[in-house]
Design a protein around this motif. Sequence first.
Motif, PDB file in Angstrom:
ATOM      1  N   TRP A 157       1.092  -1.476  -0.283  1.00  0.00           N
ATOM      2  CA  TRP A 157      -0.144  -0.566   0.648  1.00  0.00           C
ATOM      3  C   TRP A 157       1.189   1.255   0.200  1.00  0.00           C
ATOM      4  O   TRP A 157       0.319   2.377   0.006  1.00  0.00           O
ATOM      5  CB  TRP A 157      -1.236   0.344   1.011  1.00  0.00           C
ATOM      6  CG  TRP A 157      -2.122  -1.379   1.368  1.00  0.00           C
ATOM      7  CD1 TRP A 157      -2.221  -2.407   1.847  1.00  0.00           C
ATOM      8  CD2 TRP A 157      -3.205  -0.970   0.553  1.00  0.00           C
ATOM      9  NE1 TRP A 157      -3.182  -2.842   1.035  1.00  0.00           N
ATOM     10  CE2 TRP A 157      -3.737  -2.695   0.806  1.00  0.00           C
ATOM     11  CE3 TRP A 157      -3.656  -0.436  -0.956  1.00  0.00           C
ATOM     12  CZ2 TRP A 157      -4.583  -3.031  -0.024  1.00  0.00           C
ATOM     13  CZ3 TRP A 157      -4.625  -0.616  -1.896  1.00  0.00           C
ATOM     14  CH2 TRP A 157      -5.475  -1.634  -1.118  1.00  0.00           C
ATOM     15  N   LEU A 158       2.320   1.156  -0.231  1.00  0.00           N
ATOM     16  CA  LEU A 158       3.066   2.837  -0.114  1.00  0.00           C
ATOM     17  C   LEU A 158       2.938   2.432  -1.815  1.00  0.00           C
ATOM     18  O   LEU A 158       2.445   2.350  -2.748  1.00  0.00           O
ATOM     19  CB  LEU A 158       4.406   2.353  -0.270  1.00  0.00           C
ATOM     20  CG  LEU A 158       4.499   1.748   1.500  1.00  0.00           C
ATOM     21  CD1 LEU A 158       5.946   1.377   1.346  1.00  0.00           C
ATOM     22  CD2 LEU A 158       4.429   2.221   2.481  1.00  0.00           C
ATOM     23  N   GLU A 159       3.081   3.763  -1.965  1.00  0.00           N
ATOM     24  CA  GLU A 159       2.808   4.994  -3.131  1.00  0.00           C
ATOM     25  C   GLU A 159       3.515   4.764  -4.122  1.00  0.00           C
ATOM     26  O   GLU A 159       5.097   5.227  -3.220  1.00  0.00           O
ATOM     27  CB  GLU A 159       1.701   6.026  -3.042  1.00  0.00           C
ATOM     28  CG  GLU A 159       0.259   5.492  -2.459  1.00  0.00           C
ATOM     29  CD  GLU A 159      -0.267   7.746  -2.163  1.00  0.00           C
ATOM     30  OE1 GLU A 159      -0.159   7.765  -3.507  1.00  0.00           O
ATOM     31  OE2 GLU A 159      -0.587   7.795  -1.604  1.00  0.00           O
ATOM     32  N   HIS A 160       3.963   4.858  -5.433  1.00  0.00           N
ATOM     33  CA  HIS A 160       4.904   5.007  -6.054  1.00  0.00           C
ATOM     34  C   HIS A 160       4.876   5.963  -7.203  1.00  0.00           C
ATOM     35  O   HIS A 160       3.402   5.414  -8.843  1.00  0.00           O
ATOM     36  CB  HIS A 160       5.911   4.053  -6.470  1.00  0.00           C
ATOM     37  CG  HIS A 160       6.772   4.283  -7.592  1.00  0.00           C
ATOM     38  ND1 HIS A 160       7.319   5.554  -7.901  1.00  0.00           N
ATOM     39  CD2 HIS A 160       7.184   4.015  -8.663  1.00  0.00           C
ATOM     40  CE1 HIS A 160       8.796   5.534  -8.157  1.00  0.00           C
ATOM     41  NE2 HIS A 160       7.997   4.952  -9.052  1.00  0.00           N
ATOM     42  N   ASP A 161       4.666   6.992  -7.861  1.00  0.00           N
ATOM     43  CA  ASP A 161       4.285   7.774  -8.974  1.00  0.00           C
ATOM     44  C   ASP A 161       2.919   7.763  -9.380  1.00  0.00           C
ATOM     45  O   ASP A 161       1.831   7.429  -9.652  1.00  0.00           O
ATOM     46  CB  ASP A 161       4.833   7.206 -10.048  1.00  0.00           C
ATOM     47  CG  ASP A 161       6.400   7.824 -10.437  1.00  0.00           C
ATOM     48  OD1 ASP A 161       6.808   8.629  -9.687  1.00  0.00           O
ATOM     49  OD2 ASP A 161       6.836   6.926 -11.251  1.00  0.00           O
ATOM     50  N   ASP A 162       1.906   7.972  -7.881  1.00  0.00           N
ATOM     51  CA  ASP A 162       0.380   7.796  -8.014  1.00  0.00           C
ATOM     52  C   ASP A 162      -0.147   6.399  -8.285  1.00  0.00           C
ATOM     53  O   ASP A 162      -1.642   6.683  -8.339  1.00  0.00           O
ATOM     54  CB  ASP A 162      -0.296   8.773  -8.578  1.00  0.00           C
ATOM     55  CG  ASP A 162       0.177  10.228  -8.273  1.00  0.00           C
ATOM     56  OD1 ASP A 162       0.026  10.267  -7.071  1.00  0.00           O
ATOM     57  OD2 ASP A 162       1.020  11.110  -9.169  1.00  0.00           O
ATOM     58  N   SER A 163       0.511   5.999  -7.587  1.00  0.00           N
ATOM     59  CA  SER A 163       0.138   4.041  -8.101  1.00  0.00           C
ATOM     60  C   SER A 163       0.788   3.028  -6.398  1.00  0.00           C
ATOM     61  O   SER A 163       1.691   3.484  -6.038  1.00  0.00           O
ATOM     62  CB  SER A 163       0.633   3.669  -9.047  1.00  0.00           C
ATOM     63  OG  SER A 163       0.247   4.480 -10.138  1.00  0.00           O
ATOM     64  N   PHE A 164      -0.404   2.738  -6.047  1.00  0.00           N
ATOM     65  CA  PHE A 164       0.187   1.582  -5.086  1.00  0.00           C
ATOM     66  C   PHE A 164       1.017   0.574  -6.143  1.00  0.00           C
ATOM     67  O   PHE A 164       0.589   0.426  -7.063  1.00  0.00           O
ATOM     68  CB  PHE A 164      -1.212   0.820  -4.347  1.00  0.00           C
ATOM     69  CG  PHE A 164      -1.892   2.313  -3.634  1.00  0.00           C
ATOM     70  CD1 PHE A 164      -1.117   2.631  -2.745  1.00  0.00           C
ATOM     71  CD2 PHE A 164      -3.224   2.220  -3.935  1.00  0.00           C
ATOM     72  CE1 PHE A 164      -2.569   3.311  -1.455  1.00  0.00           C
ATOM     73  CE2 PHE A 164      -4.489   3.187  -3.196  1.00  0.00           C
ATOM     74  CZ  PHE A 164      -3.627   3.842  -2.741  1.00  0.00           C
ATOM     75  N   LEU A 165       2.046  -0.237  -4.944  1.00  0.00           N
ATOM     76  CA  LEU A 165       3.019  -0.993  -5.464  1.00  0.00           C
ATOM     77  C   LEU A 165       2.039  -2.147  -5.432  1.00  0.00           C
ATOM     78  O   LEU A 165       2.270  -2.995  -6.768  1.00  0.00           O
ATOM     79  CB  LEU A 165       3.647  -2.065  -3.988  1.00  0.00           C
ATOM     80  CG  LEU A 165       4.579  -0.284  -4.439  1.00  0.00           C
ATOM     81  CD1 LEU A 165       5.649  -0.809  -2.787  1.00  0.00           C
ATOM     82  CD2 LEU A 165       5.691   0.549  -5.118  1.00  0.00           C
ATOM     83  N   ASN A 166       0.961  -2.164  -4.699  1.00  0.00           N
ATOM     84  CA  ASN A 166      -0.404  -3.587  -5.092  1.00  0.00           C
ATOM     85  C   ASN A 166      -0.485  -3.320  -6.684  1.00  0.00           C
ATOM     86  O   ASN A 166      -0.528  -4.493  -7.250  1.00  0.00           O
ATOM     87  CB  ASN A 166      -1.331  -3.783  -4.551  1.00  0.00           C
ATOM     88  CG  ASN A 166      -0.965  -4.022  -2.952  1.00  0.00           C
ATOM     89  OD1 ASN A 166      -0.062  -4.830  -2.910  1.00  0.00           O
ATOM     90  ND2 ASN A 166      -1.461  -3.716  -2.154  1.00  0.00           N
ATOM     91  N   ASP A 167      -0.350  -2.316  -8.050  1.00  0.00           N
ATOM     92  CA  ASP A 167      -1.435  -2.143  -8.525  1.00  0.00           C
ATOM     93  C   ASP A 167       0.089  -2.128  -9.519  1.00  0.00           C
ATOM     94  O   ASP A 167      -0.516  -2.288 -11.107  1.00  0.00           O
ATOM     95  CB  ASP A 167      -1.778  -0.363  -9.042  1.00  0.00           C
ATOM     96  CG  ASP A 167      -2.943  -0.475  -7.856  1.00  0.00           C
ATOM     97  OD1 ASP A 167      -3.584  -1.908  -7.846  1.00  0.00           O
ATOM     98  OD2 ASP A 167      -3.408   0.362  -7.279  1.00  0.00           O
ATOM     99  N   LEU A 168       0.999  -2.210  -9.303  1.00  0.00           N
ATOM    100  CA  LEU A 168       2.011  -2.445 -10.078  1.00  0.00           C
ATOM    101  C   LEU A 168       3.152  -3.694 -10.586  1.00  0.00           C
ATOM    102  O   LEU A 168       2.828  -5.320  -9.463  1.00  0.00           O
ATOM    103  CB  LEU A 168       3.935  -2.222  -9.463  1.00  0.00           C
ATOM    104  CG  LEU A 168       3.346  -0.371  -9.869  1.00  0.00           C
ATOM    105  CD1 LEU A 168       4.663   0.050  -8.959  1.00  0.00           C
ATOM    106  CD2 LEU A 168       2.635   0.274 -10.417  1.00  0.00           C
TER     107      LEU A 168
END
Length: 277
Positions: free
Chosen positions: A249-260
């Motif tokens: 649930w940490l964010e990177h470039d407006d996305s959660f890591l779960n979504d990468l």
Amino acid sequence: DRKSVVSTNFFSDAHAVAYELHDKFVPFVSKNCVRVTEDGRVLYDFENAEQYLLDEFFTGKPLVKVNVRMVQYTDDEGAVDTRLFRQKVEQVALSREEAKIILAELGSLAAAHKCLALVEMCISYLQSTGGNLIQKLDVAEVKLADYVKDVLLMEDAAFGSEAIKRKVRLKHIDALFKLLRDFTVADVFENVHAKYKDSLDNKDSSLLKKAAGKLDLDTLLPLMQDLIIQNLAEGVMAERQPICDFIGWLEHDDSFLNDLDWFDHFPKTVLANNRFP
């Protein structure tokens, strides 16, 4: 009689006092608040001027309840949460050459500690600016030295480095904070609770090594480091929970890591109590 009260968290332009000094107030004072005596002395009716200000500019304006943390010790664990700060002010990394020059100019741990305290103060003020209502601050290109001088009004503050004074902007402040922290602290994980420091077993260690080539480590490792430093000191987080449930649930470039896509390769069996090699 102003009975309405507005919190600083919800303060807006509509609540602010707007006045016209030269077009309204000065002419009123000249006409109604100044009297010249027979012997040439000039007398001012300050009470009349004050009443005019109240009637003309303050009528209908609410009282302001200031919600501000008056004291925050920057060396307290968790006092500075750069993860939240990065969401408010756009951040970019310092180059290796810039980082090298900064540390060389500081020259000592004492100078770096002093600079770090000033940087932590800036982060705290920026993070609290606008409360929860303002999610983004358009200040990334402002020079750090100018912010300290013009906003914090610390004209005598010194960073101990000409490179910081001339080149570092607010978009670099997170990178500068981490550079100074890593330079001044022998073990950045020193304050992590003991229950999160169990050794990895051979199976999970092997899984991590195999997954490493498929993970974006340049993105993942700094985020994990921040999470561990800022959230695993008090022992509140469940240690038998898979660590990916937290870092996902940490964010990177407006996305959660779960979504990468690459994060799908992170082993699900590694728990929060494991100390990473």
